[in-house]
Design a protein around this motif. Structure first.
Motif, mmCIF file in Angstrom:
data_model
loop_
_atom_site.group_PDB
_atom_site.id
_atom_site.type_symbol
_atom_site.label_atom_id
_atom_site.label_comp_id
_atom_site.label_asym_id
_atom_site.label_seq_id
_atom_site.Cartn_x
_atom_site.Cartn_y
_atom_site.Cartn_z
ATOM 1 N N ALA A 106 -56.724 -8.465 3.039
ATOM 2 C CA ALA A 106 -56.952 -8.594 1.726
ATOM 3 C C ALA A 106 -56.226 -7.676 0.778
ATOM 4 N N VAL A 107 -56.006 -6.347 1.061
ATOM 5 C CA VAL A 107 -55.398 -5.506 0.518
ATOM 6 C C VAL A 107 -54.080 -5.652 0.673
ATOM 7 N N LEU A 108 -53.372 -6.212 1.879
ATOM 8 C CA LEU A 108 -52.001 -6.264 2.116
ATOM 9 C C LEU A 108 -51.391 -7.440 1.023
ATOM 10 N N PHE A 109 -52.297 -8.419 1.025
ATOM 11 C CA PHE A 109 -51.961 -9.797 0.333
ATOM 12 C C PHE A 109 -51.865 -9.301 -1.180
ATOM 13 N N GLU A 110 -52.936 -8.422 -1.756
ATOM 14 C CA GLU A 110 -52.901 -7.989 -3.032
ATOM 15 C C GLU A 110 -51.664 -7.525 -3.390
ATOM 16 N N GLU A 111 -51.000 -6.381 -2.594
ATOM 17 C CA GLU A 111 -49.888 -5.751 -2.697
ATOM 18 C C GLU A 111 -48.600 -6.611 -2.591
ATOM 19 N N ILE A 112 -48.595 -7.686 -1.909
ATOM 20 C CA ILE A 112 -47.699 -8.447 -1.707
ATOM 21 C C ILE A 112 -47.349 -9.428 -3.141
ATOM 22 N N GLU A 113 -48.794 -9.779 -3.491
ATOM 23 C CA GLU A 113 -48.743 -10.639 -4.753
ATOM 24 C C GLU A 113 -48.182 -9.674 -5.973
ATOM 25 N N ALA A 114 -48.575 -8.629 -5.966
ATOM 26 C CA ALA A 114 -48.436 -7.576 -7.122
ATOM 27 C C ALA A 114 -47.054 -7.426 -7.182
ATOM 28 N N LEU A 115 -46.210 -7.352 -6.134
ATOM 29 C CA LEU A 115 -44.967 -6.931 -6.194
ATOM 30 C C LEU A 115 -44.259 -8.305 -6.484
ATOM 31 N N THR A 116 -44.609 -9.317 -6.124
ATOM 32 C CA THR A 116 -43.857 -10.758 -6.124
ATOM 33 C C THR A 116 -43.863 -10.991 -7.746
ATOM 34 N N ARG A 117 -45.268 -10.761 -8.154
ATOM 35 C CA ARG A 117 -45.197 -11.104 -9.687
ATOM 36 C C ARG A 117 -44.229 -10.231 -10.658
ATOM 37 N N ARG A 118 -43.835 -8.837 -10.093
ATOM 38 C CA ARG A 118 -43.149 -8.157 -10.706
ATOM 39 C C ARG A 118 -41.541 -8.265 -10.227
ATOM 40 N N GLY A 119 -41.330 -9.379 -9.493
ATOM 41 C CA GLY A 119 -39.903 -9.781 -9.230
ATOM 42 C C GLY A 119 -39.180 -9.402 -8.004
ATOM 43 N N PHE A 120 -40.208 -8.995 -7.053
ATOM 44 C CA PHE A 120 -39.580 -8.501 -5.702
ATOM 45 C C PHE A 120 -40.068 -9.459 -4.702
ATOM 46 N N THR A 121 -38.857 -9.339 -3.934
ATOM 47 C CA THR A 121 -38.960 -10.295 -2.488
ATOM 48 C C THR A 121 -39.266 -9.781 -1.426
ATOM 49 N N LEU A 122 -40.323 -10.090 -0.699
ATOM 50 C CA LEU A 122 -40.591 -9.317 0.677
ATOM 51 C C LEU A 122 -40.256 -10.049 1.882
ATOM 52 N N ALA A 123 -38.968 -10.798 1.876
ATOM 53 C CA ALA A 123 -38.559 -11.701 2.984
ATOM 54 C C ALA A 123 -38.217 -10.889 4.252
ATOM 55 N N ARG A 124 -37.907 -9.524 4.053
ATOM 56 C CA ARG A 124 -37.688 -8.476 5.235
ATOM 57 C C ARG A 124 -38.854 -7.688 5.435
ATOM 58 N N LEU A 125 -40.080 -7.939 5.024
ATOM 59 C CA LEU A 125 -41.276 -7.297 5.732
ATOM 60 C C LEU A 125 -41.510 -7.989 7.112
ATOM 61 N N LEU A 126 -41.836 -6.974 8.006
ATOM 62 C CA LEU A 126 -42.443 -7.126 9.340
ATOM 63 C C LEU A 126 -43.675 -6.712 9.695
ATOM 64 N N VAL A 127 -44.558 -7.387 10.532
ATOM 65 C CA VAL A 127 -45.885 -6.684 10.655
ATOM 66 C C VAL A 127 -45.992 -6.672 12.095
#
Length: 427
Positions: free
Chosen positions: A77-98
C-alpha cells in the motif's frame, strides 16, 4: 570507484536521502538494501521537496535503475502510494525493480507492532508501528510471505495459514481483534498484478551490472546505532543498516563493495527512546531542532538534538569499515558558539574512548568535550573547502582528527547542489 555503500553512522536521520540523490547523478544503479517504510528520506530538488519511504532516493533521475532489494520489507500500500504520488508529479518509474525475495508487510504486522508497544508500557522502544519489526520476526521465524509468494498460486493457502496463526496471537496474547482473511486476500490480490511488472531476481541484475563495470550505489536506511547487532539494543531497528547488511540485503558478495561512505550530521540527533550521552535538552537543543528542521520524515516526531559524538562515529567507522565521511548540515551550526565535540566518556571516574555495549553503562556515561570557536558567516553558498570560514574548516578538521576518518563531502544546505566535494567518488 565502481560501487559505493552509503551508511548512516549515528542514530539515523543523518541526511542520507540528500546524499544518495547527490551521488545518484554519478551512478547507474541505486539499491535500497534494508528497512521498510519506517525510514524516511527527504530530497529537495529546486523548490520541490520529495519524501521517500520505500523508493530509492535515485528514483528522481529518469535514467537510473532503482532496486528495492531482498533485505527490504515492503508494505505494498505504501509502495503504490509513493509510485502514484511521483507519477502525478510527472516522474516515470519504468526503471524500478523489486526483488522477488523481499518480504511483505501485512495488516496483522501493523496490529502486532502496536499491540507489543502497548504491552511494553513505559519501556516502549518507540517504533513507528508500521509493522516492520513483526515482518522481520516472521522472516527469521520462517513464517513470512515474500513478493514471489504473492505472485504464486500458493498465496491463498499461505495467507490463510498466516492469518489463522496471527489472529490467535492477537486475541489470546494481546486481547486484540484480528484481521479478516477475505479482506486481506482481496487487497493483496489487487497488489499482485500491479507489482508483477517490477518484480525480478535483482541479485542477478546486480551481478550482471557489476560484471559490466557499472557504477552502483547501495542506499542504507536508519543508522549504525540502530543496527540490530551493533546498535543500542534493544532500542534499535529490526534490520542491518551497517555495511555488512549490503551483502545480505542486496544479494552481492563482500568483494562487490569498493567504498563505504558514512553519513553523519555536524551534530547528533536521535528519535525515540534510549540513552543519548551528548543530548542538549535545553534551549540550545530546541534551537538546533528548529534550525535543522529536525522532525521525523516518517512520523513527524521531534528529534532529540545534541553535540557531535566522536565516540559513536569511531564505533561506526570500525564496524562499517568506513572509507570517508559525508558531514551534513554544517550550515545549521552557523552562529552557535562555542561549539563542543565529544571525544570520550567518563564512567565511574574513568575515561573511556570506546562505545559501550551495556545500556546501563551508557546511561551513566558523562560526555567529555573539547570546545572549539564557532563562526557567524553564511556557509550555504560555499562550494569549495578552502572558502569555508576558518573556524568551520577547523571544526571539520577536528572531526577528522577525533574520528580517524577523512571527510569527502560536506552538506551546507538541504538542496541537491549545496554540497562541498573534498574527495571525488565514482572517479
Amino acid at each position: 570507484m565502481a560501487t559505493v555503500a552509503l551508511v548512516g553512522v549515528q542514530w539515523g536521520d543523518e541526511g542520507k536521502g540528500k546524499v544518495t540523490d547527490f551521488l545518484a547523478a554519478r551512478a547507474d544503479l541505486v539499491v535500497r538494501y534494508q528497512g521498510g517504510n519506517n525510514a524516511g528520506h527527504t530530497v529537495v530538488v529546486g523548490e520541490e521537496e520529495f519524501r521517500l519511504h520505500l523508493l530509492p532516493s535515485g528514483i528522481l533521475y529518469p535514467d537510473k535503475t532503482c532496486i528495492i532489494g531482498n533485505g527490504v520489507v515492503i508494505d505494498p500500500a505504501v509502495l503504490f502510494e509513493e509510485i502514484e504520488a511521483l507519477t502525478r508529479r510527472g516522474f516515470t518509474l519504468a526503471r524500478l525493480l523489486v526483488s522477488e525475495r523481499a518480504h511483505l508487510i501485512l495488516p496483522y504486522h501493523r496490529l502486532l507492532d502496536a499491540a507489543e508497544e502497548e504491552r511494553r508500557g513505559r519501556g516502549q522502544i518507540g517504533t513507528t508501528r508500521r509493522g516492520i519489526g513483526p515482518a522481520y520476526t516472521d522472516k527469521a521465524a520462517r513464517t513470512g510471505l515474500r513478493v514471489i509468494d504473492l505472485l504464486s498460486e500458493d498465496f491463498p493457502h499461505l495467507l490463510a495459514e498466516a492469518v489463522d496463526y496471527k489472529n490467535q496471537l492477537l486475541s489470546k496474547v494481546y486481547g486484540k481483534e484480528g484481521v479478516k482473511y477475505e479482506e486481506v486476500y482481496r487487497e493483496y490480490q489487487g497488489y499482485a498484478e500491479r507489482l508483477r511488472p517490477y518484480v525480478t531476481d535483482t541479485s542477478l541484475v546486480l551481478s550482471q551490472s557489476l560484471a559490466e563495470g557499472r557504477h552502483v550505489l547501495f542506499e542504507g536506511a536508519q543508522g549504525t546505532l540502530l543496527d540490530l547487532d551493533h546498535g543500542t539494543y534493544p532500542f534499535v531497528t529490526s534490520s542491518y543498516p551497517t555495511a555488512g547488511g549490503v551483502c545480505i540485503g542486496a544479494g552481492v558478495g563482500p568483494r562487490a563493495i569498493d567504498y563505504v561512505l558514512g553519513v553523519a550530521k555536524a551534530y547528533t540527533t536521535r528519535v525515540g527512546e534510549g540513552p543519548f550521552p551528548t543530548e542538549l535538552p535545553g534551549e540550545l537543543g530546541r534551537e538546533i531542532r528548529e534550525r535543522g528542521r529536525e522532525f521525523g520524515t516518517t512520523t513527524g516526531r521531534p528529534r532529540r538534538c545534541g553535540w557531535f559524538d566522536a565516540v559513536i562515529v569511531r564505533h561506526a567507522a570500525r564496524v562499517n569499515g568506513l572509507s570517508h565521511l559525508c558531514l551534513t548540515k554544517l550550515d545549521v551550526l552557523t552562529g552557535v558558539a562555542p561549539l563542543k565535540l565529544c571525544y570520550g566518556y567518563r564512567y565511574r571516574g574513568e575515561e573511556i574512548r570506546e562505545f559501550p555495549a551495556s545500556l546501563s553503562v551508557l546511561r551513566s556515561c558523562q560526555p567529555l568535550y573539547e570546545e572549539i570557536p564557532g563562526w557567524t558567516e553564511d556557509v550555504s553558498q560555499v562550494r569549495r573547502l578552502e572558502d569555508l570560514p576558518y573556524n568551520a574548516r577547523r571544526y571539520v578538521e577536528k572531526i577528522e582528527e577525533l574520528t580517524g576518518v577523512p571527510v569527502a563531502l560536506i552538506g551546507v544546505g538541504v538542496r541537491r547542489e549545496q554540497m562541498i566535494i573534498c574527495h571525488s567518488l565514482f572517479s
